[in-house]
Design a protein around this motif. Structure first.
Motif, PDB file in Angstrom:
ATOM      1  N   ASP A 286      36.966  34.659  48.634  1.00 42.08           N
ATOM      2  CA  ASP A 286      37.202  33.364  47.985  1.00 42.08           C
ATOM      3  C   ASP A 286      36.131  33.133  46.915  1.00 42.08           C
ATOM      4  O   ASP A 286      34.953  32.941  47.230  1.00 42.08           O
ATOM      5  CB  ASP A 286      37.145  32.261  49.045  1.00 42.08           C
TER       6      ASP A 286
ATOM      7  N   PRO B 269      39.695  32.185  40.405  1.00 42.76           N
ATOM      8  CA  PRO B 269      40.425  31.212  41.238  1.00 42.76           C
ATOM      9  C   PRO B 269      41.938  31.327  41.150  1.00 42.76           C
ATOM     10  O   PRO B 269      42.636  31.176  42.169  1.00 42.76           O
ATOM     11  CB  PRO B 269      39.923  29.867  40.702  1.00 42.76           C
ATOM     12  N   SER B 270      42.488  31.613  39.978  1.00 43.94           N
ATOM     13  CA  SER B 270      43.948  31.708  39.858  1.00 43.94           C
ATOM     14  C   SER B 270      44.480  32.953  40.579  1.00 43.94           C
ATOM     15  O   SER B 270      45.527  32.909  41.227  1.00 43.94           O
ATOM     16  CB  SER B 270      44.356  31.737  38.377  1.00 43.94           C
TER      17      SER B 270
ATOM     18  N   THR C  52      44.458  32.329  44.324  1.00 44.79           N
ATOM     19  CA  THR C  52      45.602  31.513  44.739  1.00 44.79           C
ATOM     20  C   THR C  52      46.864  32.367  44.855  1.00 44.79           C
ATOM     21  O   THR C  52      47.633  32.238  45.812  1.00 44.79           O
ATOM     22  CB  THR C  52      45.837  30.366  43.740  1.00 44.79           C
ATOM     23  N   ARG C  53      47.069  33.263  43.896  1.00 45.56           N
ATOM     24  CA  ARG C  53      48.251  34.123  43.939  1.00 45.56           C
ATOM     25  C   ARG C  53      48.206  35.076  45.130  1.00 45.56           C
ATOM     26  O   ARG C  53      49.238  35.398  45.711  1.00 45.56           O
ATOM     27  CB  ARG C  53      48.362  34.901  42.637  1.00 45.56           C
TER      28      ARG C  53
ATOM     29  N   GLU D 120      49.021  33.064  48.314  1.00 48.03           N
ATOM     30  CA  GLU D 120      50.418  32.632  48.305  1.00 48.03           C
ATOM     31  C   GLU D 120      51.389  33.796  48.426  1.00 48.03           C
ATOM     32  O   GLU D 120      52.599  33.586  48.521  1.00 48.03           O
ATOM     33  CB  GLU D 120      50.711  31.845  47.024  1.00 48.03           C
TER      34      GLU D 120
END
Length: 623
Positions: A587, A610-611, A614-615, A618
């Motif tokens: 993270d 960060p993007s 997130t992917r 998810e």
């Protein structure tokens, strides 16, 4: 059922069986309600089937196939996309391997390494060789280099059966071998001796008892490799008794019959995919469909095409199927049962509901373990329970262990402490004699590794229990739930990954000063993905790192994440501290060090921001 009644039953289905065997078209569909035996009857059937070896100590699993070949010679036994065997053909193939092994002197306890992808001949090979007293070492086809060489070396094998698809992997291991066994390959074009020609020289008749030798169920049949908790793979001894027990228990608890056809897409070098699953069907006279490997896109096509009634799973396989787009085939099956391990409670009911699976049997077992658990009742998330009436046959317990050291917590009398319901501890099984007061522990080829698994003075002075290395919890209803692996080993993609082996490989790579390997949780996946914290030199190159790992490690063991650190924390005893690294994982909001993830398609490592993070969580980026 009497033999005459069985034969009549077989004859009545001859036309449907022949169509499946020829693969000309899907088998005739019979829209009958799926049968579901009560838990009590399933346990009773399993007990009855596993009692037979005690009265027939020379009757091996190859003999069970031979019995069915006499009763139903033309019924399919093993089905595949490129190769299939009826029971007669399978028995004939087993007999040829037995004659060949006898001719090589393997009846005296010699060992053959088997390096072959999934196909029906895989089972014929080890059943034939082991039937005359030889041992077959089932080698992981995904291993390369030093790891593969280690597995061949510890088997002390004089011979190696090598499929053409595995020739490159074996070549990568040759420089690291202590001794190169005599190689046998399929066809004259290979680098070894022509095994096809050697087998063709023998008649497919069964060996008479005098030629087969005095082989009993207590002799070793197989070596199956397990990572354990530390180090390189260990070769676990598997006797004929265990092969029969696995086949009988699974046949009984799944209520397997001649009408069943099991879809098996798990590796045949593993104890479940290669022994328990197929042997349960062959024990019952059913059929096994062997896929070369799991494919979410082809899974339901195969299940419908072969008219399967049962399939063997691991938890990650179920997640892959749930993530795949909906298809018409997934609703046109005749499955009555899914059996396997690792189906977590969070997706259990979703999986059963979407694919209309009438029954799921989750189980827990280990290749070298001395007890098994079966969730015949279908309680979501549980690995099983032991009925009180069978507690004497499966004496298992959960004991308290120190979270940091992994050592058992003992009371003032020096004995271990059993966990109360709801408490997490290590599962252990009492070592006894063939089910009378616990099952035996057959151990590994390495006596020192065997000794390390035995825990003494557990609940009474002088008793002995097998440490599983697995953390479990018993709920208030007596169901056991798997929590995690102890120690440094973690499970990813259905495989145990030993961090010490991976770490040793990584530190051999140019440009690396130090490394610490561990597993981290990834949302939406089972097990833990590999991650490594690296201390690197200025000339460290990710391209060199990628190529180095691809040559030395199987794909599932290559770290999915990399963290570049200025230094690594150590304990007073010079052990690397991992708990903070595990907690922080990958993270970027809590880690200041550069983070990278491995592209599953190319093997390249890319930066995590960060993007990207997130992917990943998810599920948009596949690991």
């Amino acid at each position: 059922m009497k033999p005459a009644e069985q034969s009549s039953c077989f004859d009545n289905e001859a036309s449907r069986i022949e169509r499946v065997r020829a693969h000309a078209e899907p088998a005739m569909r019979v829209d009958a309600p799926p049968r579901r035996r009560s838990a009590a009857k399933s346990w009773l059937k399993a007990i009855a089937l596993t009692a037979r070896p005690e009265t027939q100590p020379h009757h091996l699993f190859a003999d069970i196939v031979q019995d069915w070949a006499r009763l139903q010679p033309d019924r399919p036994a093993l089905l595949g996309h490129g190769q299939s065997f009826t029971y007669r053909e399978l028995a004939d193939r087993i007999n040829r391997y037995a004659h060949w092994a006898r001719g090589l002197g393997l009846h005296a306890g010699g060992t053959v390494c088997l390096l072959m992808p999934n196909r029906p001949d895989y089972l014929a090979c080890w059943l034939g060789i082991s039937s005359v007293g030889g041992t077959v070492a089932l080698i992981n086809t995904r291993l390369v280099g030093p790891s593969l060489a280690h597995c061949i070396d510890v088997a002390h094998a004089d011979h190696l059966i090598l499929a053409p698809e595995c020739a490159d992997a074996f070549d990568s291991a040759r420089p690291h071998l202590h001794g190169v066994p005599k190689c046998w390959t399929f066809g004259a074009g290979g680098s070894g001796h022509d095994l096809d020609a050697a087998l063709a020289a023998f008649e497919p008749r069964p060996l008479p008892p005098a030629e087969r030798g005095d082989v009993t169920i207590d002799q070793r049949a197989l070596l199956i490799y397990t990572s354990g908790t530390t180090g390189l793979p260990k070769a676990a001894n598997v006797s004929h008794r265990r092969v029969l027990a696995w086949g009988g228990w699974f046949a009984g608890l799944t209520d397997a019959s001649i009408d069943d056809r099991l879809y098996d897409c798990l590796p045949l070098h593993h104890s479940v995919g290669g022994v328990a699953a197929p042997c349960s069907m062959l024990f019952a006279g059913g059929s096994v469909v062997i896929a070369e490997k799991f494919s979410a896109g082809r899974f339901w096509d195969d299940v419908e095409r072969f008219d399967c009634t049962v399939f063997q799973y691991i938890g990650e396989l179920c997640r892959y199927l749930l993530k795949a787009p909906a298809s018409q085939q997934e609703a046109r099956h005749r499955l009555r049962l899914a059996v396997g391990n690792g189906l977590r409670g969070d997706i259990w009911e979703t999986f059963a509901g979407r694919f209309a699976i009438p029954q799921i049997i989750e189980f827990y077992a280990a290749t070298e373990g001395n007890f098994s658990l079966f969730n015949v009742d279908g309680k979501p998330g549980a690995v099983g329970r032991i009925p009180p009436v069978l507690a004497h046959r499966f004496p298992a317990a959960i004991i308290k262990v120190d979270a940091d050291s992994g050592s058992p917590v003992r009371n003032t009398d020096g004995l271990c402490i059993a966990c109360a319901p709801g408490e997490t501890g290590e599962a252990v099984g009492r070592i006894g004699g063939a089910g009378r007061d616990g099952w035996g522990f057959e151990g590994y080829t390495d006596p020192a590794e065997t000794a390390r698994k035995i825990l003494r003075d557990v609940f009474a002075a002088g008793d002995a229990w097998l440490r599983t290395g697995d953390l479990m919890m018993r709920d208030e209803h007596g169901y056991l739930h798997f929590i995690d692996r102890m120690g440094d080993t973690f499970r990813w993609k259905g495989e145990n990954v030993a961090t010490s082996e991976v770490n040793d490989t990584i530190t051999d790579c140019p440009g690396i000063l130090d490394a610490s390997t561990y597993g981290v949780e990834v949302s939406g996946t089972d097990g833990r993905a590999g991650m490594v914290a690296l201390v690197v030199k200025p000339d460290f190159d990710f391209g060199v790192f990628r190529e180095h790992l691809s040559r030395r490690l199987p794909p599932y063991a290559i770290p999915a994440f990399v963290r570049l650190c200025p230094s690594l924390e150590m304990t007073d005893t010079f052990r690397k501290k991992k708990q903070r690294l595990i907690r922080e994982a990958f993270d970027p909001s809590v880690v200041d060090d550069p983070l990278f993830f491995r592209d599953a398609a190319t093997g390249d490592y890319h930066s995590i921001d960060p993007s990207v993070f997130t992917r990943i969580i998810e599920g948009a980026i596949r690991l």
